[in-house]
Design a protein around this motif. Structure first.
Motif, PDB file in Angstrom:
ATOM      1  N   SER A   1      -8.441  -0.214  -1.383  1.00  0.00           N
ATOM      2  CA  SER A   1      -7.603   0.933  -1.757  1.00  0.00           C
ATOM      3  C   SER A   1      -7.631   2.004  -0.680  1.00  0.00           C
TER       4      SER A   1
ATOM      5  N   ASN B   1      -6.883  -5.693   0.907  1.00  0.00           N
ATOM      6  CA  ASN B   1      -6.550  -5.078  -0.384  1.00  0.00           C
ATOM      7  C   ASN B   1      -7.354  -3.832  -0.722  1.00  0.00           C
TER       8      ASN B   1
ATOM      9  N   LEU C   1      -2.575   3.478   4.818  1.00  0.00           N
ATOM     10  CA  LEU C   1      -1.298   2.865   5.195  1.00  0.00           C
ATOM     11  C   LEU C   1      -0.115   3.729   4.780  1.00  0.00           C
ATOM     12  N   SER C   2      -0.266   4.374   3.620  1.00  0.00           N
ATOM     13  CA  SER C   2       0.865   5.163   3.127  1.00  0.00           C
ATOM     14  C   SER C   2       1.086   6.416   3.964  1.00  0.00           C
TER      15      SER C   2
ATOM     16  N   PHE D   1      -1.010  -1.880   9.812  1.00  0.00           N
ATOM     17  CA  PHE D   1      -2.284  -2.379   9.304  1.00  0.00           C
ATOM     18  C   PHE D   1      -3.382  -2.291  10.357  1.00  0.00           C
TER      19      PHE D   1
ATOM     20  N   LYS E   1      -5.119   0.958   1.829  1.00  0.00           N
ATOM     21  CA  LYS E   1      -3.745   1.137   1.330  1.00  0.00           C
ATOM     22  C   LYS E   1      -3.342   2.606   1.335  1.00  0.00           C
ATOM     23  N   GLU E   2      -4.317   3.434   1.024  1.00  0.00           N
ATOM     24  CA  GLU E   2      -4.017   4.860   1.023  1.00  0.00           C
ATOM     25  C   GLU E   2      -3.704   5.340   2.428  1.00  0.00           C
TER      26      GLU E   2
ATOM     27  N   LYS F   1       9.198  -1.664   0.095  1.00  0.00           N
ATOM     28  CA  LYS F   1       8.828  -3.052  -0.182  1.00  0.00           C
ATOM     29  C   LYS F   1      10.014  -3.985   0.060  1.00  0.00           C
TER      30      LYS F   1
ATOM     31  N   PHE G   1       3.347  -2.584   4.604  1.00  0.00           N
ATOM     32  CA  PHE G   1       2.378  -2.955   3.571  1.00  0.00           C
ATOM     33  C   PHE G   1       2.204  -4.466   3.509  1.00  0.00           C
TER      34      PHE G   1
ATOM     35  N   VAL H   1       6.576   4.611  -1.653  1.00  0.00           N
ATOM     36  CA  VAL H   1       5.921   3.362  -1.263  1.00  0.00           C
ATOM     37  C   VAL H   1       6.767   2.178  -1.681  1.00  0.00           C
TER      38      VAL H   1
ATOM     39  N   ASP I   1       0.943  -8.081   2.663  1.00  0.00           N
ATOM     40  CA  ASP I   1       0.217  -8.603   1.498  1.00  0.00           C
ATOM     41  C   ASP I   1      -0.347  -9.989   1.733  1.00  0.00           C
TER      42      ASP I   1
END
Lengths: 498, 478
Positions: free
Chosen positions: B360, B358, B366-367, B336, B363-364, A30, B323, A26, B325
């Motif tokens: 979780s 944000n 997304l990974s 996203f 985000k999980e 970035k 990711f 991950v 932000d």
């Protein structure tokens, strides 16, 4: 003998090392850490540079720039385009009573609009300074720094030295940005450089003066990038001066918006494939980080590369042919000053670099005339010099001048590149008798290789400022700029301009 | 220099185009654009970026004042009204998109409305409609001067290039400038064009539209008082051509009496149902369809059983953000929007709130998302597609593809859905009278002689106008 081995050790905080070991897939995706980007290095520089980083040479040279810029701004306030811009601002916006306007005692505008009109004035006659790589650095920065200083309350006004530092930040940033591309080193073809780097310089100077933090300074640059860029086609038109006016105004606006928290691209100066940032304005672009000013100091570009000041209000390229033609004029008239008659001249050959926007055989306006090799050459051949008056309507329409213009031919020798550091100007006049006279100028007086003396610079200033101010004011201004780095309060300078 | 007469033809056409050359088709389509722009603009007045711009703009004073959409309590100098209202329109990336790609309405409508309010002889609804269409038409014409313009941009953000020209043209039209002045307005505006794409997906992007509106208006007003620029600005590669790698301009043919072929008649716009970059609309539809397939087959949807999600999308760096932000990045992220759709079974205005970004669970997910760019997926809004493949832990896979999302010009929003979108947006700021009033005025604009109703409805706010519905904090990175 034990060899001496030096290890360069980068101090690593304990936590960082541990985190590095646990970097997941991950993390790899970035963005680069904020500390590593070109954009952030610029933001840091703008925020952290201090007055002690200014060397005596840079102080001296930048004060010359400030003086010259004020002078051309003052005489520029007598032009039609300035009047038009001022009217526009006054009609669109009520007088805001904050920032002064060149040559208009009692008239005030809000800071960004004052920057605008004063910037227009500065570039209105193409009389302002030129640097290498090519741009007009002062006109984009000084009006904004002055307007902003007017805006800052009396008890918090910057010192003269702070003022000069902000000015130099604005100039430095422009110089650094131009070194990111080969394209910038030559006479421009696409975007007018002041509209590209000038806006960025103004944003930088204003961000510094507003004491923005490094992140805000970066954002100011990024916001400014979205306000940069005007096509070359408006050079040699009445709109050209607005490029400098807008650079000044919009750079200030960018800084003000950044101070309110507006954010933009954190990678605007970096080269990101597939998404253009500041690179959008160049065909080739290789950015470099700007070193943080350390205890060892910072070497400003102005120290290594001096400024060119103009002796007459026309595009820089004109100065070479004017000097070359003037030497031929001298040969023709002999010792006494006199006029050359068109009947003496059969043919005029100019050997000049190839550049479309300054090649105009028969200019139809003062703006075109200031961007015409042919016009400057013929003027200097006729009169021995080119002056402010040479661009009046009457002077432009003289039959003797038009006669000479019709006898001009051009050549673009291979060894004459369109580059202000390398070009030359050659004027070859064939007389009606058959004799051939030749003049050549490699470095005109006023070029950075042959800078104007302080005396010549002041003479130019007195002429310009004297067009709108009484002579005692003129002398006070000279003194105020000369003493600027020693003044506790830049109000000493500002009050002379109100 | 070869004078091709292109800029001249644009000046002449802008001056001469008349309302009787507006066709029914163009009137219908442009009124939809106006309504949609007003709606997204009103919603946008509750964003952080709008408020920053508003505070900044309030430092200026002027004798002439124009309305700020959705605010009954203040006005701004016309340029700054155009600025902030334009920002509002683009603040959430919710505004219309055309082909070749740009956001045409946001650059034009705010300028026209701000200008119209200050004109001594108030323009009629038909005048406004005509000027609006002139502004759109000029943008469309300019984009057809290069092949580069037909693809998803990489260098300059298109609204910053053609938008300011459209605003200048529309403003010049409304002001009734002469052909020469119209020509100079375009030349002056060209020096205000061009913002780099890097500011897309940031808080500054909306300013591209705000500035296009403002500076186009300024260009027209400067031309009106006699400022001149290069009369061959559109003809020259060192003129408007600087914004494109390939540039081949052509004349805008126009005869004052004959039929005029508006580009809008041939090429409709897309309206968004999600406040995100247009490409996200393909991704969301495909994701929802794939999700439905999974749900139909397995009876329920359990996000924890997803092992991988593969997106087949066109290549475009600025909308490929694994990711995000910030809300701005989220609106420009294939990953996203796919994840949002899969997780919530919908994507709405609320999906871009920081709390949602944000999560979780998001985000999980997304990974687990992978992006691929197949050769046949061209970066053009007229040709692209999106395919979504969901793979489960049990080894099953569900695939769906979207070629044309609902709202695209090939599959336009029904009038009912367009009005629904407007009502949902506008009612976040205006009371019912304002919302319905605007629908009526815009729907009948070609018949309305006095547009002052339009302005009063734009200010008919509901009881708590000051509340920022979306108080988006600064991005997590700063």
């Amino acid at each position: 003998q034990t060899p001496i081995v030096f290890f360069l050790q980068k101090s690593i905080k304990a936590g960082q090392a541990v985190r590095g070991l646990h970097k997941s897939a991950v993390g790899v995706l970035k963005r680069p850490a904020a500390e590593d980007t070109v954009t952030s290095s610029f933001g840091k520089f703008i925020s952290e540079i201090k007055p002690q980083h200014l060397s005596p040479i840079v102080l001296h040279r930048s004060k010359r720039m400030v003086l010259d810029s004020i002078g051309v701004g003052l005489i520029g306030s007598t032009t039609e385009v300035f009047e038009l811009a001022l009217q526009h601002c006054q009609h669109m916006y009520a007088p805001d009573n904050i920032s002064f306007v060149y040559g208009r005692r009692g008239t005030k505008l809000s800071p960004t609009l004052a920057s605008f009109v004063n910037g227009v004035a500065t570039h209105s006659m193409d009389f302002d300074d030129t640097w290498h790589p090519a741009t007009h650095p002062s006109g984009a920065v000084l009006p904004a720094v002055l307007a902003l200083s007017d805006m800052i309350p009396a008890h918090r006004k910057p010192s003269g030295l702070d003022f000069l530092l902000a000015f130099n930040v604005g100039v430095e940033i422009q110089g650094r940005l131009m070194r990111f591309s080969n394209e910038a080193h030559n006479i421009p073809k696409r975007f007018h450089p002041p509209s590209v780097v000038g806006t960025m310089g103004s944003a930088a100077a204003c961000a510094h003066l507003l004491s923005l933090d490094p992140s805000q300074c970066s954002h100011a640059l990024a916001i400014a990038a979205s306000l940069a860029g005007a096509p070359m086609a408006n050079a040699a038109t009445q709109s050209k001066p607005l490029h400098i006016g807008n650079a000044s105004r919009l750079g200030l606006e960018a800084a003000l918006l950044a101070s309110r928290g507006l954010e933009a691209s954190p990678l605007v100066l970096d080269a990101v494939e597939g998404v253009a940032g500041f690179s959008a304005f160049y065909e080739d672009y290789v950015p470099q980080t700007l070193e943080s000013p350390s205890d060892n100091g910072h070497v400003f570009l102005l120290e290594e590369q001096d400024m060119g000041f103009k002796r007459f209000p026309a595009h820089l390229g004109m100065h070479w042919v004017a000097d070359a033609a003037a030497s031929v004029h001298k040969l023709l008239v002999g010792v006494k000053p006199g006029k050359v008659s068109p009947s003496q001249v059969q043919d005029i050959l100019l050997r000049i670099p190839k550049s479309k926007y300054i090649n105009r055989p028969f200019p139809e306006s003062e703006h075109e005339a200031r961007h015409s090799f042919q016009f400057s050459a013929c003027c200097a051949l006729l009169d021995g010099e080119v002056t402010v008056q040479s661009f009046s309507e009457a002077a432009m329409n003289r039959p003797e001048l038009l006669a000479l213009l019709s006898r001009v031919r051009l050549e673009h020798p291979q060894d004459n590149p369109a580059n202000f550091n390398l070009m030359y100007g050659e004027v070859q006049v064939t007389l009606t008798g058959g004799d051939i006279l030749r003049g050549r100028c490699d470095t005109f007086y006023g070029h950075w290789r042959n800078p104007l003396t302080n005396e010549s610079l002041r003479k130019k200033f007195r002429y310009n400022a004297g067009a709108v101010l009484p002579s005692d004011r003129v002398e006070q201004l000279i003194e105020a700029v000369e003493d600027l780095d020693r003044q506790e309060n830049c109000r000493a300078l500002l009050s002379q301009l109100q | 220099m070869l004078r091709k007469g292109i800029t001249e033809s644009f000046g002449a056409a802008i001056h001469a185009l008349s309302s009787n050359q507006l066709t029914d088709g163009v009137i219908h389509r442009s009124k939809r654009m106006m309504l949609d722009a007003l709606g997204v603009g009103l919603l946008g007045t509750r964003t952080t970026v709008f408020n920053k711009a508003l505070k900044y703009s309030q430092t200026f004073t002027a004798d002439q004042r124009s309305s700020v959409w959705g605010r009954s309590d203040l006005t701004l100098p016309p340029h700054y009204a155009a600025f902030v209202n334009g920002i509002a329109v683009h603040s959430m990336d919710f505004d219309d998109t055309w082909h070749p790609a740009t956001h045409p309405s946001g650059a034009v409508l705010p300028a026209l409305l701000a200008l119209a309010e200050t004109m001594p002889s108030r323009p009629t609804g038909l005048d406004l409609l005509l000027a609006f269409n002139v502004g759109i038409e000029v943008q469309g014409r300019l984009m057809r001067f290069s092949r580069e313009a037909y693809n998803i941009p990489e260098r300059f953000h298109p609204p910053s290039v053609v938008g300011v020209m459209g605003s200048a043209a529309a403003s010049a039209k409304l002001l009734g400038l002469s052909p020469a002045q119209c020509r100079h307005a375009l030349a002056i505006a060209a020096s205000s064009a061009g913002a780099p794409l890097a500011n897309a997906a940031t808080q500054t992007k909306p300013l591209h539209i705000g500035n296009a509106a403002r500076r186009g208006l300024e260009a027209a007003q400067l031309a009106q008082i006699g400022l001149e620029g290069n009369q061959a600005m559109l003809d020259m590669c060192s003129g408007f051509g600087v914004y494109y790698k390939d540039y081949s301009p052509s004349v805008m043919a126009h005869s004052s009496s004959g039929v005029f072929k508006w580009i809008l008649e041939e090429q409709d716009v897309a309206f968004k149902r999600i406040p995100a970059h247009l490409a996200m609309h393909w991704v969301v539809e495909a994701s929802l369809a794939a999700r439905r397939k999974l749900q139909n087959k397995e009876g329920s949807f359990d996000v924890s059983r997803i092992s991988r999600v593969t997106l087949h999308v066109p290549p475009s760096k600025y909308i490929n953000c694994p990711f995000p932000d910030s809300e701005h990045q989220a609106r420009h992220s294939f990953q996203f929007n796919a994840s949002s759709a899969l997780l919530d079974n919908k994507v709405t205005v609320a999906s871009y709130h920081p709390a949602q970004i944000n999560r979780s669970a998001l985000k999980e997910l997304l990974s687990k998302v992978e992006v691929q760019t197949p050769e046949d997926n061209r970066p053009s809004f007229d040709h692209m597609y999106c395919q979504v493949e969901i793979e489960t832990t049990l080894g099953l896979s569900y695939t769906a593809r979207c070629n044309t999302f609902y709202g695209h010009w090939r599959k336009p929003l029904s009038q009912e859905d367009l009005v629904d979108k407007f009502q949902a947006n506008a009612s976040s700021v205006l009371n019912t009278e304002g919302v319905e009033g605007l629908i009526h005025v815009v729907g009948n604009i070609e018949r309305i002689t006095d547009c002052s109703d339009l302005y009063s409805f734009l200010r008919r706010t509901s009881r708590c106008p000051e509340q920022e519905l979306y108080d988006y904090a600064r991005s997590a990175a700063s």
